[in-house]
Structures are given as C-alpha cells and as structure tokens.
Design a protein around this motif. Sequence first.
Motif, PDB file in Angstrom:
ATOM      1  N   PRO A 214     -28.974 -31.067  37.250  1.00 17.40           N
ATOM      2  CA  PRO A 214     -29.304 -32.634  37.757  1.00 17.40           C
ATOM      3  C   PRO A 214     -28.430 -32.771  38.932  1.00 17.40           C
ATOM      4  N   LYS A 215     -27.651 -31.978  39.556  1.00 15.50           N
ATOM      5  CA  LYS A 215     -26.743 -32.051  40.691  1.00 15.50           C
ATOM      6  C   LYS A 215     -27.897 -32.011  42.017  1.00 15.50           C
ATOM      7  N   LYS A 216     -29.153 -31.635  41.650  1.00 14.07           N
ATOM      8  CA  LYS A 216     -30.188 -31.549  42.874  1.00 14.07           C
ATOM      9  C   LYS A 216     -30.455 -33.022  43.288  1.00 14.07           C
TER      10      LYS A 216
ATOM     11  N   ALA B 209     -13.768 -30.836  35.427  1.00 14.90           N
ATOM     12  CA  ALA B 209     -14.573 -30.287  34.626  1.00 14.90           C
ATOM     13  C   ALA B 209     -16.124 -29.991  35.250  1.00 14.90           C
ATOM     14  N   GLY B 210     -16.723 -29.023  34.916  1.00 10.50           N
ATOM     15  CA  GLY B 210     -18.124 -28.744  35.173  1.00 10.50           C
ATOM     16  C   GLY B 210     -19.130 -29.943  34.595  1.00 10.50           C
ATOM     17  N   GLU B 211     -20.203 -29.949  34.804  1.00  3.95           N
ATOM     18  CA  GLU B 211     -21.233 -30.891  34.455  1.00  3.95           C
ATOM     19  C   GLU B 211     -21.893 -30.222  33.418  1.00  3.95           C
ATOM     20  N   HIS B 212     -21.772 -30.732  32.250  1.00  6.70           N
ATOM     21  CA  HIS B 212     -22.512 -30.127  30.967  1.00  6.70           C
ATOM     22  C   HIS B 212     -22.711 -31.059  29.802  1.00  6.70           C
TER      23      HIS B 212
ATOM     24  N   GLU C 248     -11.800 -18.611  37.116  1.00  2.00           N
ATOM     25  CA  GLU C 248     -11.308 -19.737  37.838  1.00  2.00           C
ATOM     26  C   GLU C 248     -12.481 -20.229  38.822  1.00  2.00           C
ATOM     27  N   GLN C 249     -12.510 -21.531  39.132  1.00  2.00           N
ATOM     28  CA  GLN C 249     -13.527 -21.851  40.045  1.00  2.00           C
ATOM     29  C   GLN C 249     -13.475 -21.238  41.388  1.00  2.00           C
ATOM     30  N   PHE C 250     -12.446 -21.076  41.958  1.00  2.00           N
ATOM     31  CA  PHE C 250     -12.253 -20.365  43.472  1.00  2.00           C
ATOM     32  C   PHE C 250     -10.874 -19.735  43.435  1.00  2.00           C
TER      33      PHE C 250
ATOM     34  N   GLN D  73     -19.458 -35.007  48.121  1.00  2.00           N
ATOM     35  CA  GLN D  73     -21.042 -34.875  48.109  1.00  2.00           C
ATOM     36  C   GLN D  73     -21.134 -33.585  48.613  1.00  2.00           C
ATOM     37  N   GLU D  74     -20.406 -32.684  48.858  1.00  2.00           N
ATOM     38  CA  GLU D  74     -20.435 -31.334  49.201  1.00  2.00           C
ATOM     39  C   GLU D  74     -20.933 -30.934  50.696  1.00  2.00           C
ATOM     40  N   THR D  75     -22.332 -31.248  50.743  1.00  2.00           N
ATOM     41  CA  THR D  75     -22.921 -31.522  52.397  1.00  2.00           C
ATOM     42  C   THR D  75     -23.809 -32.542  52.141  1.00  2.00           C
TER      43      THR D  75
ATOM     44  N   GLU E 138     -17.608 -25.124  31.882  1.00  2.00           N
ATOM     45  CA  GLU E 138     -19.091 -24.975  31.435  1.00  2.00           C
ATOM     46  C   GLU E 138     -19.622 -25.872  32.515  1.00  2.00           C
ATOM     47  N   CYS E 139     -21.153 -25.330  32.879  1.00  2.00           N
ATOM     48  CA  CYS E 139     -21.736 -26.295  33.831  1.00  2.00           C
ATOM     49  C   CYS E 139     -23.336 -25.994  33.575  1.00  2.00           C
ATOM     50  N   ILE E 140     -24.083 -27.052  33.806  1.00  2.00           N
ATOM     51  CA  ILE E 140     -25.474 -26.890  33.716  1.00  2.00           C
ATOM     52  C   ILE E 140     -26.243 -26.711  35.031  1.00  2.00           C
ATOM     53  N   ASN E 141     -25.446 -26.661  36.003  1.00  2.00           N
ATOM     54  CA  ASN E 141     -26.007 -26.848  37.570  1.00  2.00           C
ATOM     55  C   ASN E 141     -25.697 -25.371  38.022  1.00  2.00           C
ATOM     56  N   ASN E 142     -26.844 -24.887  38.969  1.00  2.00           N
ATOM     57  CA  ASN E 142     -26.234 -23.854  39.623  1.00  2.00           C
ATOM     58  C   ASN E 142     -26.135 -24.107  41.189  1.00  2.00           C
ATOM     59  N   CYS E 143     -24.906 -24.082  41.539  1.00  2.00           N
ATOM     60  CA  CYS E 143     -24.729 -24.455  42.988  1.00  2.00           C
ATOM     61  C   CYS E 143     -24.271 -23.209  43.636  1.00  2.00           C
ATOM     62  N   ARG E 144     -24.918 -22.626  44.848  1.00  2.00           N
ATOM     63  CA  ARG E 144     -24.591 -21.259  45.000  1.00  2.00           C
ATOM     64  C   ARG E 144     -23.153 -21.000  45.423  1.00  2.00           C
ATOM     65  N   TYR E 145     -22.627 -22.104  45.850  1.00  2.00           N
ATOM     66  CA  TYR E 145     -21.151 -21.560  46.251  1.00  2.00           C
ATOM     67  C   TYR E 145     -20.035 -21.848  45.234  1.00  2.00           C
ATOM     68  N   CYS E 146     -20.586 -22.129  44.004  1.00  2.00           N
ATOM     69  CA  CYS E 146     -19.547 -22.076  43.051  1.00  2.00           C
ATOM     70  C   CYS E 146     -19.346 -21.105  41.812  1.00  2.00           C
ATOM     71  N   GLY E 147     -18.117 -20.698  41.534  1.00  2.00           N
ATOM     72  CA  GLY E 147     -17.902 -19.561  40.389  1.00  2.00           C
ATOM     73  C   GLY E 147     -18.370 -20.134  39.163  1.00  2.00           C
ATOM     74  N   PHE E 148     -18.492 -21.690  38.766  1.00  2.00           N
ATOM     75  CA  PHE E 148     -18.822 -21.967  37.630  1.00  2.00           C
ATOM     76  C   PHE E 148     -20.127 -22.108  37.243  1.00  2.00           C
ATOM     77  N   SER E 149     -21.130 -21.894  38.238  1.00  2.00           N
ATOM     78  CA  SER E 149     -22.364 -21.917  37.971  1.00  2.00           C
ATOM     79  C   SER E 149     -23.214 -21.290  36.934  1.00  2.00           C
ATOM     80  N   ARG E 150     -24.068 -22.096  36.522  1.00  2.00           N
ATOM     81  CA  ARG E 150     -24.631 -21.889  35.140  1.00  2.00           C
ATOM     82  C   ARG E 150     -25.015 -20.292  34.796  1.00  2.00           C
TER      83      ARG E 150
HETATM   84  S1  SF4 Z   1     -18.696 -27.307  38.573  1.00  2.00           S
HETATM   85 FE1  SF4 Z   1     -19.670 -28.523  40.165  1.00  2.00          FE
HETATM   86  S2  SF4 Z   1     -19.851 -27.212  41.844  1.00  2.00           S
HETATM   87 FE2  SF4 Z   1     -19.582 -25.715  40.266  1.00  2.00          FE
HETATM   88  S3  SF4 Z   1     -21.556 -25.370  39.567  1.00  2.00           S
HETATM   89 FE3  SF4 Z   1     -21.025 -26.961  38.477  1.00  2.00          FE
HETATM   90  S4  SF4 Z   1     -21.640 -28.877  39.427  1.00  2.00           S
HETATM   91 FE4  SF4 Z   1     -21.592 -27.066  40.881  1.00  2.00          FE
END
Ligand code: SF4
Length: 397
Positions: free
Chosen positions: A197-199, A128-131, A362-364, A181-183, A83-95
């Motif tokens: 919140p990851k912004k 874990a994702g962030e949620h 999976e995440q990746f 830090q990712e980038t 589960e994740c509350i963030n949208n990170c363009r590179y991650c499969g778990f994105s919200r």
């Molecule tokens: S699990 Fe991490 S990298 Fe993936 S969407 Fe959530 S915060 Fe971003």
Amino acid sequence: MSFVAEFNALPLGTLLERACAASPAAAEGSLGRSHLALADFANLIAPGATALLESMSQRSRALTQQRFGKVIRLFAPLYLSNECINNCRYCGFSRDNPILRVTLTPSEVRRETEALLQEGFRNILLVAGEHPKFVSASYLAECVRAAHEVMPSCSLEVGPMPVDEYRPLVEAGADGLVVYQETYDRRVYDDMHTSGPKKNFDWRLETPERAYAAGFRRLGIGALYGLADWRSEAICVAAQAQYLLRVCWKAQVTISLPRLRPCAGEFQPLTHMTDRDMVQLVCAFRLMFPDIGLVLSTREPARLRDGLMPLGITLMSAGSHTEPGGYTGAGNENLHHTRKGRIVELEPDELAKAGPAARATEQFNIADSRSASEVAGQIRRIGYEPVWKDWDQALAS
Ligand code: SF4
C-alpha cells in the motif's frame, strides 16, 4: 486545498534551478531577510551559499537559542514490530527480506517502556512496520495505552491510516505522529516502493493532515536523504512544513533529517549528501523556520551529531535500538520468519546458529552507539541542558 494540490502546483523546477545556481550575493540577500520565502530557502541551500556557511551557522545558532533556549530534548524510538507488508528497497523490514521478525505484546511494550523510563526518557516514539494482520489499529491503541501509563509523552511512526483509525490512538494517549515522505520525487518513489500500500504517494503525502484532523498535535515530517537529489527533497520538505504551519496551526511541526544507513537487503544510497551539506541544510531550515523543531537521529555519527547540536537541532534520539525488544530482549522467544503473511517457525539449525542472544533484525544500523547518559553528558559539556521530559506538556498543565 490539500497539500497534494499545492505540491502539484509547486514550481519545483524554478526553485531547484535557484538551489543549484544561486550566487553568493543572492544567498546573502536571503540571509538578510527576517521572513524567508521558499525562493530564499533555495538560495540558502545552493552551492554558492557555502561561502556564507559561517554566517549562516552563527545566525542559526543565535535564532535557536533565542527560540528554544540552550536545551536539547532527548527521545528514544521503541520498535513494536518489524512485520511489514510493503517492499521498500531501502528498508531492512521489507516484506521479502528473510529477517528475524517479532511483534511485541502490549505487556512487552510496557517492559521496554519501563526500561527507557529507567534510563531517564520521558518522551518516546513508538515505531512499527505496516502490516494489517500484526499491527492493526486496535493493537496500536493497546500499545499506546500500555506505554502511556508510565511514559508522559508517546508519539507514533506507523503506516498511514484514515482519520477514524487515528482517533482511538489519540484517545489512548499518543500526542504526535511522524511520517516521512521518504522521497518527494514521484518517479523515484514509485521505483523504490515495489509493492504494498505504500506505493500510494498521495495518500502518504496527506497523512499529516489526516493526523491533525484526528487530534494529533505534533506532526513530524521529513525526507530520507539518499534517494533523490537532496536539494530538491529539502525544498519539498520546506513547502510541506510551510503548508502545515499555515493549515494545521494548532500543531507543532518538526522536521527530521535522516540519511540512509546500511540495512538488511544491502541497498546502496542513490544520491550523496555530504556532512557539509547536512550542516548547510540544518542552518537553512532554522533560518526559514525559526520555531520548528529539528530532529537528528542516531543514524548520524557521534562527531557530526555533536557538531550539529548547537547549530539548530532541538530534538535528538539517543541510546537507540531499531529492533523490537532492543532494550530488554522482550519478544526474543517468539522470533520467526514471515512468508505471505504467515508465521514460519525458525528451523532448529537456525535457532542453534542464532544462539541464546538472538534478536529480531534491526531496521538499520545506527551510527552513534553512545548510551543516552553519554549523549546527555556531551550535551552538558557544550553548555546545553539535556531535557528528558516533554516541556510542552509541562507548560500546558
Ligand atoms: S517499515 Fe516502512 S520503510 Fe520499512 S518496508 Fe515497511 S513501510 Fe517500508
């Protein structure tokens, strides 16, 4: 002074100029020094230093053997929740990705941990994702307790938290915290993290310091290579490692070198880092930081991992799954979608399509799919010893 202040004052432009244009002679000068500064590190990752790659590899190999012995420590990631509350363009778990999600219960975490214990692991990374709703601080503490009852060493890779939320996790038995830090490029960071919140770049950048203040004694950092120029990212990682070694001096610092892998959402890397670049970077990190642990995951293919083993890597994941329940199928009966923080049951046709072997997403995709024992066998074949247990705890006791 926090690392954010030091980072803001970092002469990144000048260092990057070196990292792009240093001559082989400048790199050779840096290679000859016993204590390297950031400017030397920049020289060693320059294209001009590739002429010295053989000497760099030999020095890096010798230094690693001298400081760590001929051993590679193994660990496995154990995913608690996707589960994740963030949208990170590179991650499969994105919200907003319509993936199959699940959060393991503490008893399911225990089941997964026991499976890893059976495989030989004595050191795991709980991910874990962030949620806040599904992955609260108290939930994480329960998971750490459940895992640590049987697993000697448990680290965490979870969303950044304040110091007072980290403390119960340390009390529950977690000894390490990993946060990439990712980038380190603020513009790219802002572009990649579209919501959630990851912004907050600075909050993430200060995470290792908060973790240290809470009592974590292993701090893992790194950049996700494929988002911004790898040389620029590597200089920033080196600067952060230098800072942590100085300020968080009771902690062991590790650097991971993840490169982007395919995932749900089909994001394509924005920048390229070749295998040769990776070899050069591993050597440069080792020469700059003789005592730092260097971590390589199953994101990299078997052949490259095998080649990098003796060059400076000290920790490797093996036999990894990047989905919750990946080792035992735990939680598979509770797969669902999550929309706007709410659980949405799967439609009957979706369930039928997924079949009895349905798994959380999976995440990746991993690139090295060998089992842990196969990786251990390869480590032995090159004359090294696979170490499953946490040697530091053994020494401390
Ligand atoms: S699990 Fe991490 S990298 Fe993936 S969407 Fe959530 S915060 Fe971003």
